[in-house]
Design an enzyme around this catalytic site. Structure first.
Site, mmCIF file in Angstrom:
data_model
loop_
_atom_site.group_PDB
_atom_site.id
_atom_site.type_symbol
_atom_site.label_atom_id
_atom_site.label_comp_id
_atom_site.label_asym_id
_atom_site.label_seq_id
_atom_site.Cartn_x
_atom_site.Cartn_y
_atom_site.Cartn_z
ATOM 1 C CE LYS A 213 5.765 -0.764 9.752
ATOM 2 N NZ LYS A 213 4.869 0.010 8.900
ATOM 3 C CD GLU B 258 9.404 -5.996 7.020
ATOM 4 O OE1 GLU B 258 9.155 -4.867 6.525
ATOM 5 O OE2 GLU B 258 9.165 -6.285 8.207
ATOM 6 C CD GLU C 259 -1.853 -4.255 11.505
ATOM 7 O OE1 GLU C 259 -2.464 -4.175 10.429
ATOM 8 O OE2 GLU C 259 -0.615 -4.418 11.560
ATOM 9 N N GLY D 262 -4.826 -1.803 4.932
ATOM 10 C CA GLY D 262 -4.028 -2.924 4.430
ATOM 11 C C GLY D 262 -4.669 -4.271 4.706
ATOM 12 N NE ARG D 263 -6.376 -3.750 10.865
ATOM 13 C CZ ARG D 263 -5.745 -2.594 10.988
ATOM 14 N NH1 ARG D 263 -4.599 -2.404 10.363
ATOM 15 N NH2 ARG D 263 -6.258 -1.617 11.706
ATOM 16 C CE LYS E 100 -3.482 2.380 2.744
ATOM 17 N NZ LYS E 100 -4.393 2.348 3.868
ATOM 18 C CG HIS F 134 -4.463 -35.851 16.363
ATOM 19 N ND1 HIS F 134 -4.785 -37.067 16.939
ATOM 20 C CD2 HIS F 134 -5.436 -35.607 15.454
ATOM 21 C CE1 HIS F 134 -5.885 -37.551 16.371
ATOM 22 N NE2 HIS F 134 -6.301 -36.675 15.473
HETATM 23 O O1 LIG Z 1 1.118 -2.736 2.228
HETATM 24 P P1 LIG Z 1 2.224 -2.141 2.991
HETATM 25 O O2 LIG Z 1 2.184 -0.642 2.975
HETATM 26 O O3 LIG Z 1 3.553 -2.657 2.517
HETATM 27 O O4 LIG Z 1 2.053 -2.556 4.487
HETATM 28 C C1 LIG Z 1 2.151 -3.880 4.912
HETATM 29 C C2 LIG Z 1 1.783 -4.004 6.371
HETATM 30 O O5 LIG Z 1 2.713 -3.247 7.091
HETATM 31 C C3 LIG Z 1 2.433 -2.746 8.312
HETATM 32 O O6 LIG Z 1 3.435 -2.542 9.175
HETATM 33 C C4 LIG Z 1 1.066 -2.632 8.836
HETATM 34 O O7 LIG Z 1 1.017 -2.881 10.203
HETATM 35 C C5 LIG Z 1 0.120 -3.543 8.128
HETATM 36 O O8 LIG Z 1 -1.185 -3.102 8.389
HETATM 37 C C6 LIG Z 1 0.357 -3.576 6.650
HETATM 38 O O9 LIG Z 1 -0.556 -4.440 6.055
#
Ligand SMILES: O=P(O)(O)OC[C@H]1O[C@H](O)[C@H](O)[C@@H](O)[C@@H]1O
Length: 536
Positions: free
Chosen positions: A500, A202, A340, A254-255, A196, A371
């Site tokens: 972060k 990452e 979250e 995002g979620r 987003k 199990h």
């Molecule tokens: O889609 P992005 O901007 O790369 O974000 C990816 C993810 O990073 C984060 O740290 C948020 O906590 C998430 O809510 C998000 O989905």
């Protein structure tokens, strides 16, 4: 504490010793009354301690939901700490207008969806191809909301996968990219960088790694990259052709984003028509959520059961237990969605939250979990409310006997959790084994199940693109309702920021940089790791 919360606490205190089973004894109609149906979904919450009084009080807690719900659906800026509307529902809507600041957002949503469909069709038909021919594989690079939704849905909808194979790279651990790329042909692999913000460390690091991997074998790697983002300036800076960039607005969290361009990998895998069915399932749940009365409203009831167990009874976690192996990653998906969204410590106006925020969510598919960790659920000292999900029909008609076994296991578990096994029953089990009396008693005590452990069961007809859409939207709205009841903002995520920031500072420290402001434990760990690596 408002009156309703106090009354709920008092009611729980007064009835906490009453076994759930007694509610069935006193009400032969309970199993029928304590269910909610919605477009083929069937939700049974009868195996909880919620009685009529508790239900009335819980419904009173939800009084504020309808107005807030309308505010969400109609594009008000209910994400107040980020000043944004919350309109993931618009990604699956067909009827508008849906106005944000007086402008209808639907035409753009549909234009983007159409571009996605055309792109997916052309990739799937081979018209858009890699430099070595038709694309055989798609790699989605993303993390959190830009990964979990497509991963979860791709596994869930495996029977409909008739396009290129899908792969996902999320972790900054180089092992993820290495293992995923192993065996892939760079000339026939399409890479989608999904982020987003297009700043997530990452994802950007993995995107560079994959670009290098491709550059070794492909003359024009950039032509095999697509991007999904709401930051179009950054996708351009990364060198991705705007033709292959799919944007979305900041009012999609995002979620909550699997319904739009973040779902591109899924659409490539199952095709636009199946993706449309997934959207239709979400839309059906939206319609139900928006129109059904509170007591017959599936997301509202799922939320009220959640509030009862966590905020009223004080059970710290809840387990999501899908008896559907293809829902393997649903618990992980829900962990982000629920934790979250509702893991917050202050209310919307910044005051301390005076009750527990959202619970810890965890789970695994049954029967595997049986199990592994069900021992604790049955006999441990903590109560874990269980949310079972089961399909009446499997996708493999020739393996229907296995589907029946799966269903039987699911129902057996919720039944056992409810009933348990008394000491008398355990003694009867041990009797006649020829053990000395004291030993028989000791053995019997180990075989007692307290029972009275709450669970709910969501029955779906079968796991399909449509029902998956219903399930995902159901949980989204459940999170929303719980958030409204708690008075928190379910749509920001400030809690992930500090880690972060610190990671950015720690990177240089690992290279021997400035140690200012670090705690002693962290410094000692850095020194040890540098020593082991021979960097010190
Ligand atoms: O889609 P992005 O901007 O790369 O974000 C990816 C993810 O990073 C984060 O740290 C948020 O906590 C998430 O809510 C998000 O989905």
């Amino acid at each position: 504490m408002t009156d309703t919360w106090r009354q709920l606490a008092d009611h729980r205190a007064a009835t906490g010793d009453r076994p759930i089973a007694a509610l069935f004894d006193g009400d032969p109609d309970r199993a029928r009354r304590c269910t909610v149906a919605a477009d083929g979904l069937w939700f049974d919450w009868s195996k909880t301690a919620i009685d009529d009084t508790a239900l009335d009080l819980l419904l009173a807690l939800a009084e504020g939901v309808p107005s807030r719900r309308e505010a969400m659906f109609t594009g008000e800026r209910i994400n107040e700490t980020e000043g944004r509307a919350v309109l993931h529902t618009a990604l699956r809507a067909t009827e508008g207008p849906i106005l944000v600041d007086g402008r209808d957002v639907l035409p753009e949503v549909h234009a983007t969806l159409d571009r996605m469909r055309r792109f997916a069709d052309r990739v799937r038909s081979g018209e858009i191809a890699g430099q070595g021919g038709r694309y055989t594989d798609v790699v989605n690079i993303g993390i959190g909301g830009s990964d979990l939704g497509p991963v979860m849905a791709a596994l869930a909808l495996a029977p409909w996968a008739d396009g290129p194979r899908l792969h996902f790279i999320s972790n900054v651990d180089g092992a993820d990219a290495t293992d995923t790329l192993k065996g892939l042909d760079p000339e026939r692999t399409l890479v989608i960088v999904s982020s987003k913000t297009f700043t997530t460390i990452e994802t950007m690091t993995n995107a560079e790694t994959v670009r290098r991997w491709m550059a070794g074998r492909v003359a024009d790697p950039a032509s095999q990259f697509a991007a999904v983002s709401s930051a179009l300036d950054r996708t351009a800076a990364f060198g991705i052709d705007p033709e292959r960039v799919f944007g979305f607005a900041d009012w999609v969290g995002g979620r909550y984003s699997v319904w739009g361009p973040i779902g591109l990998s899924l659409m490539l895998g199952i095709g636009p028509d199946r993706f449309d069915e997934f959207l239709a399932g979400g839309r059906a749940m939206d319609h139900h959520f928006r129109s059904a009365p509170l007591e017959g409203n599936l997301p509202v009831m799922l939320a009220l059961v959640g509030v009862w167990h966590h905020q009223v009874c004080g059970y710290p976690t809840r387990a999501v237990l899908p008896y559907a192996n293809r829902l393997l990653r649903l618990p992980a998906y829900l962990q982000q969605l629920e934790m979250e969204s509702n893991g917050k410590r202050v209310t919307m106006d910044g005051a301390d939250l005076d009750r527990p925020s959202g619970p810890i969510v965890w789970g695994e598919p049954g029967t595997n979990g049986q199990h592994a960790f069900y021992q604790l659920i049955h006999q441990g000292t903590q109560v874990v409310p269980c949310e079972f999900i089961v399909a009446a029909r499997g996708h493999e008609p020739d393996l229907d006997h296995q589907q029946k076994l799966l269903i039987a296991n699911c129902l057996a578990q919720s039944g056992a959790l409810l009933r348990g096994r008394s000491l008398e029953e355990a003694r009867a089990l041990m009797a006649g084994k020829g053990l000395p009396e004291a030993e028989a008693e000791r053995q019997a005590r180990h075989r007692v199940f307290p029972g009275n452990r709450p669970s709910t069961t969501l029955v779906i007809e079968a796991l399909t693109p449509f029902t998956l859409g219903q399930i995902v939207a159901l949980y989204e709205h459940r999170v929303f309702v719980e958030g409204v009841i708690l008075g928190i903002n379910s749509f920001d995520q400030w809690g992930v920021e500090l880690g972060k920031e610190l990671a950015l500072k720690l990177g240089p420290l690992l290279d021997g940089g400035d140690a200012d402001g670090q705690d002693a434990s962290t410094l000692a760990l850095v020194a040890h790791i540098r020593g082991v690596r021979g960097d010190g």
